[in-house]
Design a protein around this motif. Sequence first.
Motif, PDB file in Angstrom:
ATOM      1  N   GLY A  23       0.833  -1.198   0.000  1.00 32.26           N
ATOM      2  CA  GLY A  23       0.000   0.000   0.000  1.00 32.26           C
ATOM      3  C   GLY A  23       0.861   1.238   0.000  1.00 32.26           C
ATOM      4  O   GLY A  23       2.034   1.209  -0.380  1.00 32.26           O
ATOM      5  N   ASP A  24       0.315   2.349   0.457  1.00 29.56           N
ATOM      6  CA  ASP A  24       1.036   3.620   0.433  1.00 29.56           C
ATOM      7  C   ASP A  24       2.282   3.617   1.311  1.00 29.56           C
ATOM      8  O   ASP A  24       3.237   4.337   1.042  1.00 29.56           O
ATOM      9  N   ALA A  25       2.292   2.833   2.389  1.00 29.84           N
ATOM     10  CA  ALA A  25       3.458   2.796   3.284  1.00 29.84           C
ATOM     11  C   ALA A  25       4.596   1.965   2.711  1.00 29.84           C
ATOM     12  O   ALA A  25       5.705   1.975   3.239  1.00 29.84           O
ATOM     13  N   PHE A  26       4.321   1.263   1.630  1.00 30.15           N
ATOM     14  CA  PHE A  26       5.334   0.437   0.981  1.00 30.15           C
ATOM     15  C   PHE A  26       6.191   1.363   0.118  1.00 30.15           C
ATOM     16  O   PHE A  26       5.814   1.750  -0.971  1.00 30.15           O
ATOM     17  N   SER A  27       7.361   1.725   0.634  1.00 27.57           N
ATOM     18  CA  SER A  27       8.191   2.727  -0.021  1.00 27.57           C
ATOM     19  C   SER A  27       9.630   2.237  -0.148  1.00 27.57           C
ATOM     20  O   SER A  27      10.015   1.217   0.421  1.00 27.57           O
ATOM     21  N   TYR A  28      10.424   3.011  -0.878  1.00 32.54           N
ATOM     22  CA  TYR A  28      11.841   2.696  -1.007  1.00 32.54           C
ATOM     23  C   TYR A  28      12.508   2.727   0.363  1.00 32.54           C
ATOM     24  O   TYR A  28      13.306   1.841   0.691  1.00 32.54           O
ATOM     25  N   ALA A  29      12.174   3.689   1.190  1.00 32.96           N
ATOM     26  CA  ALA A  29      12.758   3.778   2.536  1.00 32.96           C
ATOM     27  C   ALA A  29      12.401   2.544   3.357  1.00 32.96           C
ATOM     28  O   ALA A  29      13.253   1.996   4.071  1.00 32.96           O
ATOM     29  N   MET A  47       3.401 -12.551   3.123  1.00 31.60           N
ATOM     30  CA  MET A  47       2.021 -13.023   3.197  1.00 31.60           C
ATOM     31  C   MET A  47       1.551 -13.605   1.875  1.00 31.60           C
ATOM     32  O   MET A  47       0.614 -14.393   1.837  1.00 31.60           O
ATOM     33  N   HIS A  48       2.216 -13.247   0.771  1.00 31.11           N
ATOM     34  CA  HIS A  48       1.874 -13.779  -0.549  1.00 31.11           C
ATOM     35  C   HIS A  48       2.934 -13.345  -1.546  1.00 31.11           C
ATOM     36  O   HIS A  48       3.870 -12.620  -1.199  1.00 31.11           O
ATOM     37  N   ARG A  49       2.786 -13.789  -2.785  1.00 30.11           N
ATOM     38  CA  ARG A  49       3.688 -13.395  -3.873  1.00 30.11           C
ATOM     39  C   ARG A  49       2.912 -12.752  -5.030  1.00 30.11           C
ATOM     40  O   ARG A  49       3.355 -12.779  -6.170  1.00 30.11           O
ATOM     41  N   ASN A  50       1.761 -12.168  -4.740  1.00 30.95           N
ATOM     42  CA  ASN A  50       0.973 -11.530  -5.799  1.00 30.95           C
ATOM     43  C   ASN A  50       1.745 -10.370  -6.410  1.00 30.95           C
ATOM     44  O   ASN A  50       2.307  -9.543  -5.696  1.00 30.95           O
ATOM     45  N   LEU A  51       1.733 -10.306  -7.739  1.00 29.46           N
ATOM     46  CA  LEU A  51       2.464  -9.261  -8.443  1.00 29.46           C
ATOM     47  C   LEU A  51       1.708  -7.940  -8.508  1.00 29.46           C
ATOM     48  O   LEU A  51       2.312  -6.876  -8.515  1.00 29.46           O
ATOM     49  N   TYR A  52       0.399  -8.015  -8.586  1.00 25.94           N
ATOM     50  CA  TYR A  52      -0.409  -6.797  -8.685  1.00 25.94           C
ATOM     51  C   TYR A  52      -1.803  -7.088  -8.162  1.00 25.94           C
ATOM     52  O   TYR A  52      -2.187  -8.228  -7.975  1.00 25.94           O
ATOM     53  N   TRP A  53      -2.538  -6.006  -7.927  1.00 23.77           N
ATOM     54  CA  TRP A  53      -3.918  -6.115  -7.481  1.00 23.77           C
ATOM     55  C   TRP A  53      -4.708  -4.971  -8.080  1.00 23.77           C
ATOM     56  O   TRP A  53      -4.134  -3.988  -8.554  1.00 23.77           O
ATOM     57  N   ARG A  54      -6.028  -5.117  -8.107  1.00 18.96           N
ATOM     58  CA  ARG A  54      -6.884  -4.084  -8.701  1.00 18.96           C
ATOM     59  C   ARG A  54      -7.370  -3.143  -7.610  1.00 18.96           C
ATOM     60  O   ARG A  54      -7.842  -3.560  -6.567  1.00 18.96           O
ATOM     61  N   GLU A  57      -8.423   2.797  -8.902  1.00 19.32           N
ATOM     62  CA  GLU A  57      -7.744   3.530  -9.981  1.00 19.32           C
ATOM     63  C   GLU A  57      -7.176   2.620 -11.057  1.00 19.32           C
ATOM     64  O   GLU A  57      -6.560   3.085 -12.001  1.00 19.32           O
ATOM     65  N   GLY A  58      -7.318   1.301 -10.904  1.00 21.03           N
ATOM     66  CA  GLY A  58      -6.738   0.348 -11.855  1.00 21.03           C
ATOM     67  C   GLY A  58      -5.774  -0.583 -11.127  1.00 21.03           C
ATOM     68  O   GLY A  58      -5.871  -0.761  -9.913  1.00 21.03           O
ATOM     69  N   PHE A  59      -4.839  -1.162 -11.856  1.00 23.76           N
ATOM     70  CA  PHE A  59      -3.895  -2.092 -11.259  1.00 23.76           C
ATOM     71  C   PHE A  59      -2.767  -1.364 -10.544  1.00 23.76           C
ATOM     72  O   PHE A  59      -2.266  -0.358 -11.032  1.00 23.76           O
ATOM     73  N   ASP A  60      -2.402  -1.884  -9.370  1.00 25.50           N
ATOM     74  CA  ASP A  60      -1.240  -1.401  -8.616  1.00 25.50           C
ATOM     75  C   ASP A  60      -0.308  -2.574  -8.377  1.00 25.50           C
ATOM     76  O   ASP A  60      -0.758  -3.721  -8.218  1.00 25.50           O
ATOM     77  N   LEU A  61       0.986  -2.280  -8.338  1.00 25.41           N
ATOM     78  CA  LEU A  61       1.958  -3.324  -8.011  1.00 25.41           C
ATOM     79  C   LEU A  61       1.723  -3.814  -6.595  1.00 25.41           C
ATOM     80  O   LEU A  61       1.359  -3.043  -5.714  1.00 25.41           O
ATOM     81  N   ASP A  62       1.949  -5.110  -6.382  1.00 20.80           N
ATOM     82  CA  ASP A  62       1.823  -5.691  -5.058  1.00 20.80           C
ATOM     83  C   ASP A  62       3.199  -6.186  -4.622  1.00 20.80           C
ATOM     84  O   ASP A  62       4.179  -6.097  -5.369  1.00 20.80           O
ATOM     85  N   ARG A 128     -13.097 -14.589 -14.730  1.00 18.60           N
ATOM     86  CA  ARG A 128     -12.652 -13.492 -15.596  1.00 18.60           C
ATOM     87  C   ARG A 128     -13.126 -12.142 -15.048  1.00 18.60           C
ATOM     88  O   ARG A 128     -13.663 -11.312 -15.774  1.00 18.60           O
ATOM     89  N   THR A 129     -12.946 -11.938 -13.755  1.00 18.30           N
ATOM     90  CA  THR A 129     -13.302 -10.686 -13.105  1.00 18.30           C
ATOM     91  C   THR A 129     -12.116 -10.258 -12.259  1.00 18.30           C
ATOM     92  O   THR A 129     -11.067 -10.905 -12.271  1.00 18.30           O
ATOM     93  N   GLY A 130     -12.263  -9.189 -11.498  1.00 22.00           N
ATOM     94  CA  GLY A 130     -11.191  -8.752 -10.612  1.00 22.00           C
ATOM     95  C   GLY A 130      -9.950  -8.370 -11.382  1.00 22.00           C
ATOM     96  O   GLY A 130      -9.991  -7.535 -12.270  1.00 22.00           O
ATOM     97  N   LYS A 131      -8.844  -9.035 -11.088  1.00 21.56           N
ATOM     98  CA  LYS A 131      -7.590  -8.688 -11.757  1.00 21.56           C
ATOM     99  C   LYS A 131      -7.263  -9.610 -12.935  1.00 21.56           C
ATOM    100  O   LYS A 131      -6.155  -9.588 -13.453  1.00 21.56           O
ATOM    101  N   TYR A 132      -8.225 -10.398 -13.359  1.00 18.65           N
ATOM    102  CA  TYR A 132      -8.046 -11.284 -14.506  1.00 18.65           C
ATOM    103  C   TYR A 132      -7.606 -10.486 -15.733  1.00 18.65           C
ATOM    104  O   TYR A 132      -8.149  -9.419 -16.026  1.00 18.65           O
ATOM    105  N   LEU A 133      -6.611 -11.006 -16.436  1.00 19.69           N
ATOM    106  CA  LEU A 133      -6.178 -10.445 -17.710  1.00 19.69           C
ATOM    107  C   LEU A 133      -6.024 -11.577 -18.718  1.00 19.69           C
ATOM    108  O   LEU A 133      -5.402 -12.602 -18.404  1.00 19.69           O
ATOM    109  N   PRO A 134      -6.551 -11.431 -19.925  1.00 24.58           N
ATOM    110  CA  PRO A 134      -6.417 -12.494 -20.931  1.00 24.58           C
ATOM    111  C   PRO A 134      -4.956 -12.881 -21.195  1.00 24.58           C
ATOM    112  O   PRO A 134      -4.649 -14.058 -21.372  1.00 24.58           O
TER     113      PRO A 134
END
Length: 160
Positions: A23-29, A47-54, A57-62, A128-134
């Motif tokens: 989330g927002d607290a996930f920073s370079y520092a 907690m997981h290895r998810n690459l991104y989430w919806r 505003e759209g997809f954000d890196l996880d 095919r909902t949520g963060k699904y991408l073809p």
Amino acid sequence: MTLVDVAEGARGDVDVVVVGGAGDAFSYAALNAAFRHLQRGARLIAMHRNLYWRTSEGFDLDTGAFLPGLERAARVEAEVTGKPAEAFYATALAHLGAVASETLMVGDDIETDVLAAQRFGITGVLVRTGKYLPETHRSATGTPDHVLDSFADLPALLGQ
């Protein structure tokens, strides 16, 4: 200690760094502080290895997008407690009193939800909902047992 705690300047010795959602607290520092704790011997729990989430505003890196770099730089391997770890599925089945061969995992992430569950003997259902991408579906390392356009299609799959 989570990355939020690291970012806020946790004091004293740190035994464990927990990486959850980015989330927002996930920073370079925060990453750099976690890296330093890991270099001093702290364990890395993810907690997981998810690459991104919806998000709205759209997809954000996880966190899964950053975790391999942290592991390589600190020369440690994260202990994953959530998807796609087998322990996650084993714990869920045990808690529910369910048998893998009689269980469905319905998810929008083909790799960490569906295919990970299938490797554990659970029937994998991709929606095919949520963060699904073809494109992630086409390039996946395996094939889901079932693919649904929506979670609302699940009753038909179950014959209800």
